[in-house]
Design a protein around this motif. Sequence first.
Motif, PDB file in Angstrom:
ATOM      1  N   LYS A 151       2.863   4.938  -2.435  1.00  0.00           N
ATOM      2  CA  LYS A 151       3.060   6.233  -1.768  1.00  0.00           C
ATOM      3  C   LYS A 151       1.906   7.155  -2.119  1.00  0.00           C
ATOM      4  O   LYS A 151       1.452   7.167  -3.268  1.00  0.00           O
ATOM      5  N   ASN A 152       1.468   7.930  -1.132  1.00  0.00           N
ATOM      6  CA  ASN A 152       0.328   8.827  -1.327  1.00  0.00           C
ATOM      7  C   ASN A 152       0.805  10.124  -1.998  1.00  0.00           C
ATOM      8  O   ASN A 152       1.687  10.811  -1.482  1.00  0.00           O
ATOM      9  N   LEU A 173       4.567   2.879  -6.451  1.00  0.00           N
ATOM     10  CA  LEU A 173       3.323   3.331  -7.078  1.00  0.00           C
ATOM     11  C   LEU A 173       2.805   4.547  -6.331  1.00  0.00           C
ATOM     12  O   LEU A 173       2.482   4.457  -5.136  1.00  0.00           O
ATOM     13  N   TRP A 174       2.754   5.674  -7.029  1.00  0.00           N
ATOM     14  CA  TRP A 174       2.160   6.892  -6.454  1.00  0.00           C
ATOM     15  C   TRP A 174       0.653   6.848  -6.716  1.00  0.00           C
ATOM     16  O   TRP A 174       0.232   6.627  -7.861  1.00  0.00           O
ATOM     17  N   THR A 175      -0.136   7.048  -5.663  1.00  0.00           N
ATOM     18  CA  THR A 175      -1.590   7.013  -5.837  1.00  0.00           C
ATOM     19  C   THR A 175      -2.256   8.174  -5.110  1.00  0.00           C
ATOM     20  O   THR A 175      -1.675   8.758  -4.188  1.00  0.00           O
ATOM     21  N   LEU A 176      -3.489   8.450  -5.524  1.00  0.00           N
ATOM     22  CA  LEU A 176      -4.421   9.201  -4.692  1.00  0.00           C
ATOM     23  C   LEU A 176      -5.424   8.133  -4.244  1.00  0.00           C
ATOM     24  O   LEU A 176      -6.184   7.621  -5.082  1.00  0.00           O
ATOM     25  N   CYS A 196      -0.335  13.855 -12.563  1.00  0.00           N
ATOM     26  CA  CYS A 196      -1.409  12.981 -12.072  1.00  0.00           C
ATOM     27  C   CYS A 196      -0.860  11.761 -11.358  1.00  0.00           C
ATOM     28  O   CYS A 196       0.278  11.351 -11.568  1.00  0.00           O
ATOM     29  N   ALA A 197      -1.723  11.165 -10.555  1.00  0.00           N
ATOM     30  CA  ALA A 197      -1.541   9.799 -10.072  1.00  0.00           C
ATOM     31  C   ALA A 197      -2.588   8.958 -10.809  1.00  0.00           C
ATOM     32  O   ALA A 197      -3.651   9.487 -11.147  1.00  0.00           O
ATOM     33  N   PRO A 198      -2.345   7.703 -11.090  1.00  0.00           N
ATOM     34  CA  PRO A 198      -1.195   6.939 -10.661  1.00  0.00           C
ATOM     35  C   PRO A 198       0.049   7.264 -11.485  1.00  0.00           C
ATOM     36  O   PRO A 198      -0.042   7.733 -12.618  1.00  0.00           O
ATOM     37  N   ALA A 199       1.196   6.977 -10.854  1.00  0.00           N
ATOM     38  CA  ALA A 199       2.479   7.127 -11.528  1.00  0.00           C
ATOM     39  C   ALA A 199       3.423   6.087 -10.939  1.00  0.00           C
ATOM     40  O   ALA A 199       3.272   5.690  -9.787  1.00  0.00           O
TER      41      ALA A 199
END
Length: 234
Positions: free
Chosen positions: A34-35, A8-11, A53-56
């Motif tokens: 992951k950031n 999970l890619w996040t900000l 964008c995040a999330p992805a």
Amino acid sequence: MSEDKVILWTLPPSSNSAVIRTFLLAAEIPFEEKNAWGQTRTPEYIAKFPNNCAPAVEHGDFSVCETAASMRYLAKAFPDKAGKFYPSDNAQKAAKIDMVCDMINTGICNLIPKAAYPTLGFPLYAGDVAAMDESKEHTKASQKAAADAIKEYLENKVVGILLDKTKFLMSDTPTIADFRFAPMLSQIKVTMELPDGIADYLERMEADVPGFADGNKPANEYNSKFWVTNPVDC
Ligand SMILES: N[C@@H](CCC(=O)N[C@@H](CS)C(=O)NCC(=O)O)C(=O)O
């Protein structure tokens, strides 16, 4: 397929990122976070996630972005864990859930940046009053207009219709529509005290949906410094 690793890619301060984090935690799907800070505009990221964008989400060699599409995918890829949040055998119930996700995506999610981002210090979008030097002095008025529209939406549409007969959004059990909507309240609290029916709903999500409160912590940690009432320690 379901054995493949989920990334999970996040900000981390982002409520949109909390959407998928809370969903994965509630479904008990193991994942690595992951950031995505500094990466969302890189060609490599955009090649996988064209909305930049995040999330992805990555799952093995598959990649998908957009919160609602990602949750629909995860519900289908992990039916034993997440199928309960999005029915595969009831077209009408699924259509109502899709309807609510789309309403939130195109309605409230367009207003939140205008109302809250100048306070949160997040970048605005092209054409927003606060994004243009010529109109920056009107930022406060624009934030208020957007917050008023959100309040009206929450009271009349969310409480008045979506929560009128059910504990969650048009359903007595939580669905992907609740994960799309409820984390955004952390940013809405920057602009107003939540209307009663909405505050009760948020408490219900926190009490009844395991993982929901934990998944919101990174966003709450940032946003709560700006909440209009009841700042909390996270
Ligand atoms: N419609 C998207 C919204 C996601 C979104 O707006 N993400 C923002 C953070 S809240 C982002 O990643 N922005 C990074 C950028 O614009 O480069 C969804 O539902 O996933």
